[in-house]
Motif scaffolding. Structure first.
Motif, short mmCIF file in Angstrom:
data_model
loop_
_atom_site.label_atom_id
_atom_site.label_comp_id
_atom_site.label_asym_id
_atom_site.label_seq_id
_atom_site.Cartn_x
_atom_site.Cartn_y
_atom_site.Cartn_z
N ARG A 258 3.00 5.79 6.42
CA ARG A 258 2.38 4.62 7.07
C ARG A 258 3.39 3.97 7.99
O ARG A 258 4.58 3.98 7.76
N CYS B 132 -7.55 18.88 -0.77
CA CYS B 132 -7.27 17.53 -0.27
C CYS B 132 -7.54 17.32 1.21
O CYS B 132 -7.70 16.18 1.65
N PHE C 135 2.24 14.26 -1.06
CA PHE C 135 1.56 13.30 -0.18
C PHE C 135 0.48 14.02 0.62
O PHE C 135 0.73 15.11 1.15
N VAL C 136 -0.70 13.42 0.70
CA VAL C 136 -1.82 14.05 1.42
C VAL C 136 -2.22 13.25 2.65
O VAL C 136 -3.33 13.40 3.16
N GLU C 137 -1.30 12.42 3.11
CA GLU C 137 -1.46 11.70 4.37
C GLU C 137 -0.08 11.40 4.92
O GLU C 137 0.92 11.42 4.18
N TRP D 139 4.66 16.52 5.63
CA TRP D 139 4.64 15.25 4.92
C TRP D 139 5.38 15.32 3.59
O TRP D 139 5.58 14.30 2.93
N ARG E 82 1.13 5.64 0.11
CA ARG E 82 0.45 6.80 0.69
C ARG E 82 -0.40 7.49 -0.37
O ARG E 82 -0.06 7.53 -1.53
N GLU E 83 -1.50 8.05 0.09
CA GLU E 83 -2.33 8.86 -0.79
C GLU E 83 -1.51 10.07 -1.24
O GLU E 83 -0.79 10.67 -0.45
N SER E 84 -1.63 10.40 -2.52
CA SER E 84 -0.89 11.53 -3.04
C SER E 84 -1.68 12.20 -4.16
O SER E 84 -2.70 11.68 -4.61
N THR E 85 -1.20 13.35 -4.57
CA THR E 85 -1.80 14.08 -5.68
C THR E 85 -0.69 14.75 -6.46
O THR E 85 0.43 14.93 -5.95
N LYS F 114 0.86 -1.18 0.00
CA LYS F 114 0.00 0.00 0.00
C LYS F 114 0.89 1.23 0.00
O LYS F 114 1.90 1.28 0.69
#
Length: 80
Positions: free
Chosen positions: A77, A28, A72-74, A44, A10-13, A8
């Motif tokens: 991990r 975001c 990265f928007v979180e 982050w 990390r959420e990103s944009t 998995k």
């Protein structure tokens, strides 16, 4: 052939033209207050935040976010 498990990520944009920390935060992380959201994004994304904005020929204090940056928007991990 054995199945391969994907890790998995990390959420990103990717930034949109003209994006700033504030515009990315609003898009975001809409549930957070702007200052808190911007602070989290910057922590982050030290690979972007700590970039010298003048290095690309820009004016000091100009927007350091490039269209090719992964934002990265979180948070990272935890190790599995």
């Amino acid at each position: 052939m054995p199945a391969i498990e994907l890790t998995k990520v990390r959420e990103s944009t990717l930034p949109r033209p003209g994006d700033t920390w504030q515009s990315i935060a609003a898009r975001c992380l809409p549930d957070l207050e702007e200052g808190e959201a911007v602070s989290k994004l910057q922590s982050w994304n030290l690979h972007v935040f700590m970039r010298a904005s003048g290095a690309a020929g820009g004016v000091r204090g100009s927007n350091p976010i490039l269209p090719s940056d992964v934002i990265f928007v979180e948070p990272p991990r935890a190790a599995a």
